[in-house]
Design an enzyme around this catalytic site. Structure first.
Site, PDB file in Angstrom:
ATOM      1  N   CYS A  97     -81.195  40.359  79.543  1.00  0.00           N
ATOM      2  CA  CYS A  97     -81.036  39.023  80.118  1.00  0.00           C
ATOM      3  C   CYS A  97     -79.945  38.268  79.352  1.00  0.00           C
ATOM      4  O   CYS A  97     -79.971  38.200  78.116  1.00  0.00           O
ATOM      5  CB  CYS A  97     -82.351  38.263  80.046  1.00  0.00           C
TER       6      CYS A  97
ATOM      7  N   CYS B   4     -81.901  35.191  77.516  1.00  0.00           N
ATOM      8  CA  CYS B   4     -82.918  35.368  76.466  1.00  0.00           C
ATOM      9  C   CYS B   4     -82.916  36.771  75.869  1.00  0.00           C
ATOM     10  O   CYS B   4     -83.705  37.053  74.972  1.00  0.00           O
ATOM     11  CB  CYS B   4     -84.307  35.031  76.997  1.00  0.00           C
TER      12      CYS B   4
END
Lengths: 371, 300
Positions: free
Chosen positions: B248, B251
């Protein structure tokens, strides 16, 4: 740069206020009144009452105004309101033979007891735009034949039924289904089919009815009778032991008469297709009658050949609130499913390319060497 | 009704909109569904003040099970902030006034469209799915009369033939979402259009899973710890989507379901968690992805 999709709440609320302003339009122009809609857009009101399946002219007019003239949206408003209303009971069957007739025509008999009564209609008018139509001009008082409002006018089908030329009315069923309270299951009885068609989209039924005329499940229809007017609605009050009148509703009834050669089960005789809708809507009631007749193929021992005879197909797709909801839900985000498909297509694409390369490698010298 | 009774005041609606009789009818259908996992129970779906196809089934199920003590989370595509999730959350805020949350762990009822949260659900949670087409056999057989018979007789050969034909033609089972599952060895069930990535999460989940299809008037259920097996073949075992070497951008999470975000018209793209709450929680814990630093700088 990626900006997280935030602020949905604010965007929705802003979109709604923008839409409210669009609804009102230019504020220099007077706003529409409910009375104007009830009185001057009566066919729109009737359609919303019919497909909304709630008889209330003013409420329908309010919905039409709120929906900015989008009738399916107005029907949706009515339906969503109707479903919240408590049920006190089911009214007794209305007696259309006792109708206070505003219009009544038969295409099967030149004259008949009760007579032909043309009444208010678009029929035989020339569809020329009246550029000079002044909305506020005096309208000359119409001339109408004297009729006895209390005289009952026999239905054409009853006249034909007297000498067995047409199938009899079906026997009264004690339990009538209600698809707004129970999920529709197949095969559905004629009671549920008629309820579904009465609530169904006018355009959908029109197209299906039309298809039967063009040879897809042709049933040789004649308009036995169309009658429009007010009928009394009453409720059997358990505590009192008799029927209590609740008021009158205007309905349009169409009795279609169809040829029938007879089968193992029934002698050759005319058969019926039935249409009944709230308000004044001949197009809808006629379409409904054509589709009702087409759906009766099994009971009459006919062959199923076309869409209009297909009960599941017709009843599952007639409701414009369900249909427009599901069609328009495609506007909702589908990122997740689309991503899943994208991933699959990429994988298959890659494999396809690999396979292609593999076969090329077998037949040709490596490209690098050739270049 | 006369005009003067139609004031602009909204009528007083019952808690969570539906009247108690309707809720009882829906609860009966839910209980039947729980008793026969994976079986589609017909119910007298009501017209909701939102369009069919936009979550009316899930909303009716939520309205029937939610109580004043509950905390509700609503997600669409994994995110709390997509427009339809916002609209549904507002509906329950208006009609039920229950506590709302975006944190998966805090919710007692989670209504979802197309995703199951990444965080493991517990036995004091209910997951409500919005279902457009509840019938897994629908695209093989359009007739309800036929598909009901097929379920009654466990006649699922057609589905296996379809999956086999996929493999023969494409080398894969070409179903990437709404991937059919077998429930407790008895009913083939549509998991709603969640990506197949989420199918394994359904298996023996601790939370109660309820499925509502408003337009099609069906409810079905998976009681906690139910066996849910994705259909496959021994030599072509079921597998989920996987993004090798992808994390991601916000994150840094791996092995989650990703949204692909197109950055420009030159093929630039990045991947971010589809589950926005999961992503935000990770960032709060100090996990960051490649784009995060850049994102922070630009914001400041």
């Amino acid at each position: 740069m990626y900006v997280a999709v935030k602020g949905g709440e604010k965007a929705i609320s802003n979109a709604h206020s923008l839409f409210a302003a669009k609804r009102r339009g230019n504020t220099d122009v007077p706003g529409l009144t409910i009375e104007q809609i009830v009185n001057q857009l009566s066919f729109a009101v009737d359609r919303v009452m019919g497909e909304g399946s709630l008889y209330d002219r003013e409420l329908a007019a309010i919905a039409i105004r709120q929906a900015q003239g989008d009738l399916i949206e107005a029907i949706f408003l009515i339906r969503a309101y109707r479903t919240t209303l408590p049920r006190f009971g089911y009214s007794a069957p209305i007696e259309t033979g006792e109708m206070r007739i505003d219009r009544r025509i038969s295409a099967t008999f030149k004259d008949l007891p009760g007579g032909q009564l043309l009444g208010p209609t678009f029929d035989y008018s020339h569809r020329l735009i009246d550029f000079a139509l002044d909305a506020d001009a005096e309208v000359p008082a119409p001339e109408q034949a004297e009729t006895d409002p209390l005289a009952s006018v026999p239905r054409v089908t009853d006249l034909l039924g007297a000498d067995g030329m047409i199938e009899p009315d079906p026997a009264e069923e004690s339990e009538i289904g209600d698809l707004t309270r129970e999920p529709l299951e197949f095969p559905a009885g004629r009671d549920l089919r008629l309820q579904n068609l009465a609530r169904g989209d006018e355009g959908f039924l029109l197209a299906l009815g039309y298809s039967t005329q063009r040879g897809y499940a042709r049933s040789h229809p004649f308009v036995g009778e169309i009658r429009m007017g007010a009928v009394e609605v009453s409720l059997f009050a358990e505590e009192l032991g008799f029927e209590v009148p609740l008021g009158r509703v205007t309905v349009t009834e169409c009795q279609m008469i169809n040829q029938f050669k007879g089968s193992m089960k029934a002698p050759p005789q005319f058969t019926r297709g039935y249409g009944l809708v709230f308000g004044h809507s001949e197009r809808k009631s006629m379409s409904m009658a054509l589709v009702d007749r087409a759906l009766r193929w099994k009971e009459l021992g006919e062959e199923q050949t076309a869409a209009a005879q297909d009960e599941e197909f017709v009843l599952s797709h007639s409701d414009n609130i369900q249909a427009s909801g599901f069609v328009e839900h495609l506007k909702l985000p589908h990122y997740v499913d689309f991503q899943a498909e994208l991933d699959l297509i990429r994988t298959m694409h890659r494999e396809h390319a690999e396979r292609l390369n593999a076969t090329e490698d077998d037949t040709e010298t490596p490209r690098e060497a050739a270049e | 009704m006369s005009l003067d009774t139609l004031s602009s005041e909204p009528p007083a609606y019952n808690f969570a909109y539906l009247d108690e009789q309707t809720k009882r009818m829906i609860r009966r259908a839910i209980l039947k569904g729980i008793a026969i996992p994976g079986y589609q129970v017909p119910f007298a779906s009501r017209e909701m003040p939102m369009p069919y196809g936009w979550g009316t089934g899930g909303m009716q199920v939520t309205a029937a099970v939610i109580g004043p003590e509950d905390t509700l989370k609503v997600i669409d595509q994994g995110s709390d902030d997509t427009t339809n999730a916002v609209a549904i959350r507002r509906f329950f805020d208006r009609t039920a006034g229950v506590a709302m949350t975006t944190h998966t762990a805090e919710a007692t009822v989670i209504q979802t469209r197309h995703r199951i949260p990444e965080e493991k659900l517990t036995d004091n949670q209910v997951l409500v799915f919005q279902v457009p087409i509840p019938e897994p056999l629908r695209f093989l057989e359009p007739r309800e009369t036929e598909t009901r018979k097929m379920h009654a007789l466990s006649e699922y050969g057609l589905m296996h033939v379809k999956l086999y034909e996929d493999i023969a033609r494409h080398g894969h089972i070409a179903t990437s979402y709404a991937y059919p599952v077998m429930v407790e060895g008895r009913y083939v069930m549509d998991p709603s259009p969640t990506p197949k990535f989420d199918n394994p999460k359904m298996h023996k989940m601790a939370a109660l899973q309820l499925f509502g299809a408003g337009r099609e008037k069906r409810i079905y259920a998976l009681p906690p710890h139910t066996e849910v097996v994705s259909l496959d073949f021994e030599d072509h075992p079921f597998s989920v989507q996987d993004w090798p070497d992808t994390a991601c951008a916000m994150c840094g999470a791996e092995q989650v379901y990703f949204d692909e975000v197109i950055l420009d018209d030159k093929g630039g793209r990045m991947f971010v968690c589809s589950d926005s709450d999961y992503c935000e929680a990770r960032q709060a814990e100090g996990h960051f992805g490649a784009a995060h630093a850049h994102h922070q700088e630009a914001a400041e």
